[in-house]
Design a protein around this motif. Structure first.
Motif, short mmCIF file in Angstrom:
data_model
loop_
_atom_site.label_atom_id
_atom_site.label_comp_id
_atom_site.label_asym_id
_atom_site.label_seq_id
_atom_site.Cartn_x
_atom_site.Cartn_y
_atom_site.Cartn_z
N LYS A 77 14.91 -3.76 10.73
CA LYS A 77 14.01 -4.92 10.64
C LYS A 77 12.97 -4.67 9.56
O LYS A 77 12.40 -3.57 9.46
CB LYS A 77 13.31 -5.16 11.98
CG LYS A 77 14.25 -5.59 13.08
CD LYS A 77 13.48 -5.92 14.34
CE LYS A 77 14.43 -6.41 15.42
NZ LYS A 77 13.71 -6.75 16.64
N GLU A 78 12.70 -5.72 8.77
CA GLU A 78 11.71 -5.58 7.70
C GLU A 78 10.35 -5.24 8.29
O GLU A 78 9.90 -5.86 9.26
CB GLU A 78 11.61 -6.87 6.88
CG GLU A 78 10.65 -6.73 5.72
CD GLU A 78 10.53 -7.97 4.88
OE1 GLU A 78 9.60 -8.03 4.06
OE2 GLU A 78 11.37 -8.90 5.03
N LEU A 79 9.72 -4.25 7.71
CA LEU A 79 8.39 -3.83 8.13
C LEU A 79 7.37 -4.71 7.43
O LEU A 79 7.32 -4.76 6.20
CB LEU A 79 8.16 -2.36 7.78
CG LEU A 79 6.85 -1.74 8.20
CD1 LEU A 79 6.70 -1.74 9.73
CD2 LEU A 79 6.76 -0.31 7.69
N ILE A 80 6.57 -5.41 8.20
CA ILE A 80 5.52 -6.25 7.64
C ILE A 80 4.27 -5.39 7.46
O ILE A 80 3.76 -4.82 8.42
CB ILE A 80 5.21 -7.46 8.57
CG1 ILE A 80 6.48 -8.26 8.85
CG2 ILE A 80 4.12 -8.33 7.96
CD1 ILE A 80 7.19 -8.81 7.62
N ILE A 81 3.83 -5.29 6.23
CA ILE A 81 2.65 -4.48 5.92
C ILE A 81 1.40 -5.33 6.16
O ILE A 81 1.27 -6.40 5.55
CB ILE A 81 2.70 -3.98 4.47
CG1 ILE A 81 3.96 -3.13 4.26
CG2 ILE A 81 1.44 -3.19 4.12
CD1 ILE A 81 4.23 -2.75 2.82
N PRO A 82 0.50 -4.89 7.04
CA PRO A 82 -0.71 -5.67 7.30
C PRO A 82 -1.54 -5.85 6.03
O PRO A 82 -1.54 -5.00 5.15
CB PRO A 82 -1.48 -4.81 8.32
CG PRO A 82 -0.49 -3.86 8.87
CD PRO A 82 0.55 -3.66 7.82
N GLU A 83 -2.25 -6.98 5.96
CA GLU A 83 -3.08 -7.25 4.80
C GLU A 83 -4.16 -6.20 4.60
O GLU A 83 -4.63 -5.98 3.49
CB GLU A 83 -3.72 -8.63 4.92
CG GLU A 83 -2.73 -9.76 4.76
CD GLU A 83 -3.38 -11.13 4.86
OE1 GLU A 83 -4.61 -11.23 4.70
OE2 GLU A 83 -2.65 -12.09 5.09
N THR A 84 -4.56 -5.53 5.69
CA THR A 84 -5.60 -4.51 5.60
C THR A 84 -5.09 -3.18 5.06
O THR A 84 -5.87 -2.28 4.82
CB THR A 84 -6.23 -4.27 6.99
OG1 THR A 84 -5.18 -3.91 7.91
CG2 THR A 84 -6.94 -5.52 7.48
N VAL A 85 -3.78 -3.06 4.89
CA VAL A 85 -3.18 -1.83 4.37
C VAL A 85 -2.79 -2.06 2.91
O VAL A 85 -1.90 -2.86 2.63
CB VAL A 85 -1.94 -1.42 5.21
CG1 VAL A 85 -1.24 -0.22 4.59
CG2 VAL A 85 -2.35 -1.12 6.64
N ILE A 142 -15.42 3.68 6.44
CA ILE A 142 -14.79 4.05 7.71
C ILE A 142 -13.33 3.58 7.65
O ILE A 142 -13.05 2.43 7.31
CB ILE A 142 -15.51 3.38 8.91
CG1 ILE A 142 -16.99 3.75 8.92
CG2 ILE A 142 -14.82 3.73 10.22
CD1 ILE A 142 -17.28 5.22 9.12
N LEU A 143 -12.41 4.48 7.98
CA LEU A 143 -10.98 4.15 8.00
C LEU A 143 -10.60 3.79 9.43
O LEU A 143 -11.06 4.41 10.37
CB LEU A 143 -10.15 5.32 7.50
CG LEU A 143 -10.47 5.81 6.10
CD1 LEU A 143 -9.71 7.09 5.79
CD2 LEU A 143 -10.15 4.74 5.07
N LYS A 144 -9.71 2.82 9.55
CA LYS A 144 -9.27 2.42 10.90
C LYS A 144 -7.84 2.77 11.09
O LYS A 144 -7.07 2.89 10.23
CB LYS A 144 -9.49 0.94 11.09
CG LYS A 144 -10.97 0.62 11.03
CD LYS A 144 -11.24 -0.81 11.35
CE LYS A 144 -12.72 -1.04 11.24
NZ LYS A 144 -13.24 -2.15 11.84
N LEU A 168 3.91 7.77 3.23
CA LEU A 168 3.86 7.27 1.87
C LEU A 168 2.41 7.28 1.40
O LEU A 168 1.50 7.09 2.20
CB LEU A 168 4.38 5.84 1.77
CG LEU A 168 5.86 5.57 1.93
CD1 LEU A 168 6.12 4.07 1.96
CD2 LEU A 168 6.64 6.22 0.81
N GLY A 169 2.23 7.44 0.10
CA GLY A 169 0.92 7.23 -0.49
C GLY A 169 0.72 5.75 -0.73
O GLY A 169 1.67 5.02 -1.02
N ASP A 170 -0.52 5.26 -0.60
CA ASP A 170 -0.78 3.85 -0.86
C ASP A 170 -0.40 3.47 -2.28
O ASP A 170 0.05 2.37 -2.54
CB ASP A 170 -2.26 3.53 -0.62
CG ASP A 170 -2.61 3.46 0.86
OD1 ASP A 170 -1.71 3.57 1.71
OD2 ASP A 170 -3.81 3.27 1.16
#
Length: 174
Positions: free
Chosen positions: A96-104, A172-174, A135-137
């Motif tokens: 299933k395609e992984l949806i990357i959150p907008e915050t990532v 701050i990282l979440k 993975l690196g961003d």
């Protein structure tokens, strides 16, 4: 609790080594973590592999060929017992395609080369128990699980919880 008592306790917590700090040496986690940033790591964030969550940024140790150890910051994308694959610059978990959150800010345009664990001829990997695909961003420039394989839970130092920029800005990282 009075204000001075609070600050005294916070100072004690910092002095007792409840968190570790690492300096980012490269640009593979940009824009989240930049070269020269200080990363605050919570070494007690994970009690087991099941407590590590997708999208967390971890610091882990990696043994170099000369026997030395290096430390890397990367984002957790694949979890234990999943199958990760890449197709058309998209990431798939268990088909299933992984949806990357907008915050990532992970760059999805993952480049695959033949000299990597994940390559054009081998675009998938089964993730074993107690292991993670990271993975690196800045995926175009990152050396990560595509190059070096999976990260074992035992190699994780902790969760990155805060970034301090060279100018003193704290994130701050979440």
């Amino acid at each position: 609790m009075k204000l001075y008592e609070f600050f005294f306790l916070m100072g004690l917590l910092l002095l007792c080594g409840c968190n570790d700090t690492y300096s980012e040496a490269g640009n593979t986690m940009e824009p989240t973590i930049r070269k020269g940033d200080t990363v605050i790591v919570d070494p007690k964030a994970y009690s087991s592999a099941s407590t590590v969550k997708r999208w967390n940024i971890i610091v882990y140790k990696f043994s170099l060929m000369n026997g030395d150890e290096s430390f890397f910051s990367k984002r957790v994308v694949g979890l234990p017992n999943e199958k990760i694959s890449f197709s058309n610059n998209k990431i798939f978990i268990n088909g299933k395609e992984l949806i990357i959150p907008e915050t990532v800010p992970l760059q999805p345009d993952v480049i695959l080369r033949e000299d990597r664990y994940i390559s054009p001829s081998n675009q998938s990997m089964d993730i074993s128990d107690n292991a993670f695909f990271v993975l690196g961003d800045n995926a175009r420039k990152s050396a990560d699980s595509r190059n070096y394989g999976l990260v074992n839970f035992s190699d994780i130092i902790g969760q990155s919880v805060e970034v301090i920029r060279k100018d003193g800005t704290r994130i701050i990282l979440k």
